[in-house]
Design a protein around this motif. Sequence first.
Motif, PDB file in Angstrom:
ATOM      1  N   ARG A 167      22.871  18.284  31.441  1.00 13.28           N
ATOM      2  CA  ARG A 167      23.577  17.347  30.556  1.00 13.28           C
ATOM      3  C   ARG A 167      24.774  16.778  31.289  1.00 13.28           C
ATOM      4  O   ARG A 167      25.483  17.486  31.990  1.00 13.28           O
ATOM      5  CB  ARG A 167      24.047  18.046  29.290  1.00 13.28           C
ATOM      6  CG  ARG A 167      22.922  18.455  28.394  1.00 13.28           C
ATOM      7  CD  ARG A 167      23.447  19.093  27.116  1.00 13.28           C
ATOM      8  NE  ARG A 167      22.362  19.573  26.298  1.00 13.28           N
ATOM      9  CZ  ARG A 167      21.701  18.831  25.418  1.00 13.28           C
ATOM     10  NH1 ARG A 167      22.049  17.583  25.230  1.00 13.28           N
ATOM     11  NH2 ARG A 167      20.711  19.332  24.722  1.00 13.28           N
ATOM     12  N   SER A 196      26.704  13.024  25.093  1.00  8.89           N
ATOM     13  CA  SER A 196      26.222  13.319  26.441  1.00  8.89           C
ATOM     14  C   SER A 196      24.824  12.742  26.631  1.00  8.89           C
ATOM     15  O   SER A 196      24.194  12.294  25.679  1.00  8.89           O
ATOM     16  CB  SER A 196      26.192  14.830  26.680  1.00  8.89           C
ATOM     17  OG  SER A 196      25.238  15.439  25.829  1.00  8.89           O
ATOM     18  N   THR A 197      24.375  12.768  27.856  1.00  7.66           N
ATOM     19  CA  THR A 197      23.012  12.364  28.181  1.00  7.66           C
ATOM     20  C   THR A 197      22.305  13.584  28.749  1.00  7.66           C
ATOM     21  O   THR A 197      22.816  14.235  29.651  1.00  7.66           O
ATOM     22  CB  THR A 197      22.992  11.217  29.204  1.00  7.66           C
ATOM     23  OG1 THR A 197      23.725  10.124  28.662  1.00  7.66           O
ATOM     24  CG2 THR A 197      21.581  10.769  29.507  1.00  7.66           C
ATOM     25  N   ARG A 198      21.145  13.891  28.187  1.00  6.25           N
ATOM     26  CA  ARG A 198      20.355  15.032  28.649  1.00  6.25           C
ATOM     27  C   ARG A 198      19.240  14.511  29.542  1.00  6.25           C
ATOM     28  O   ARG A 198      18.547  13.564  29.206  1.00  6.25           O
ATOM     29  CB  ARG A 198      19.764  15.788  27.461  1.00  6.25           C
ATOM     30  CG  ARG A 198      18.953  17.009  27.846  1.00  6.25           C
ATOM     31  CD  ARG A 198      18.539  17.805  26.616  1.00  6.25           C
ATOM     32  NE  ARG A 198      17.716  17.053  25.708  1.00  6.25           N
ATOM     33  CZ  ARG A 198      16.385  17.132  25.654  1.00  6.25           C
ATOM     34  NH1 ARG A 198      15.741  17.946  26.449  1.00  6.25           N
ATOM     35  NH2 ARG A 198      15.715  16.408  24.793  1.00  6.25           N
ATOM     36  N   HIS A 223      17.702  11.286  27.890  1.00  6.25           N
ATOM     37  CA  HIS A 223      17.881  11.296  26.445  1.00  6.25           C
ATOM     38  C   HIS A 223      19.364  11.124  26.109  1.00  6.25           C
ATOM     39  O   HIS A 223      20.100  12.106  26.015  1.00  6.25           O
ATOM     40  CB  HIS A 223      17.373  12.616  25.852  1.00  6.25           C
ATOM     41  CG  HIS A 223      15.953  12.922  26.169  1.00  6.25           C
ATOM     42  ND1 HIS A 223      14.904  12.395  25.472  1.00  6.25           N
ATOM     43  CD2 HIS A 223      15.407  13.698  27.143  1.00  6.25           C
ATOM     44  CE1 HIS A 223      13.763  12.838  25.991  1.00  6.25           C
ATOM     45  NE2 HIS A 223      14.048  13.619  27.007  1.00  6.25           N
ATOM     46  N   PRO A 224      19.822   9.871  25.931  1.00  7.66           N
ATOM     47  CA  PRO A 224      21.237   9.664  25.585  1.00  7.66           C
ATOM     48  C   PRO A 224      21.514  10.057  24.131  1.00  7.66           C
ATOM     49  O   PRO A 224      20.656   9.918  23.268  1.00  7.66           O
ATOM     50  CB  PRO A 224      21.444   8.176  25.800  1.00  7.66           C
ATOM     51  CG  PRO A 224      20.098   7.566  25.759  1.00  7.66           C
ATOM     52  CD  PRO A 224      19.109   8.628  26.105  1.00  7.66           C
ATOM     53  N   SER A 225      22.716  10.562  23.892  1.00  5.44           N
ATOM     54  CA  SER A 225      23.161  10.870  22.536  1.00  5.44           C
ATOM     55  C   SER A 225      24.630  10.470  22.421  1.00  5.44           C
ATOM     56  O   SER A 225      25.181   9.879  23.347  1.00  5.44           O
ATOM     57  CB  SER A 225      22.971  12.359  22.230  1.00  5.44           C
ATOM     58  OG  SER A 225      23.839  13.138  23.018  1.00  5.44           O
ATOM     59  N   ALA A 226      25.266  10.816  21.323  1.00  2.70           N
ATOM     60  CA  ALA A 226      26.645  10.386  21.086  1.00  2.70           C
ATOM     61  C   ALA A 226      27.629  10.943  22.107  1.00  2.70           C
ATOM     62  O   ALA A 226      28.550  10.258  22.516  1.00  2.70           O
ATOM     63  CB  ALA A 226      27.075  10.795  19.690  1.00  2.70           C
TER      64      ALA A 226
END
Length: 107
Positions: free
Chosen positions: A90, A75-77, A70-73
């Motif tokens: 993360r 970090s990637t979880r 689950h990429p985000s602004a």
Amino acid sequence: MLASTSRPALKVLTPTLAERLRVFNHAARTLQLMGVRLLRIEPLENSLTIEPAAGFKIVGTQPVTGFQKHPSAGSTRYVVQFQGVTLEWREPISAARPDDWARNTIH
């Protein structure tokens, strides 16, 4: 009115919860024996948060299911199932840069 002195024992740990905690504890102990540092322990959610390096090592060497990214602004979880328990970690976006990004940009 007087309260009764003989109260029935409360049964807080149901057989279902006892089995779930047994599975959770077994997975947590297995990870600790592998040298994995547990950052967050959430038995009610059946979830463990671990370090990124340990997460990638587990994915490469142990049987896991349900790998999710689950990429985000910032970090990637990552989430996987390990021995019936959800593992999460993360990784900061800056940690995943390829080597060619480190070169100077020419405009």
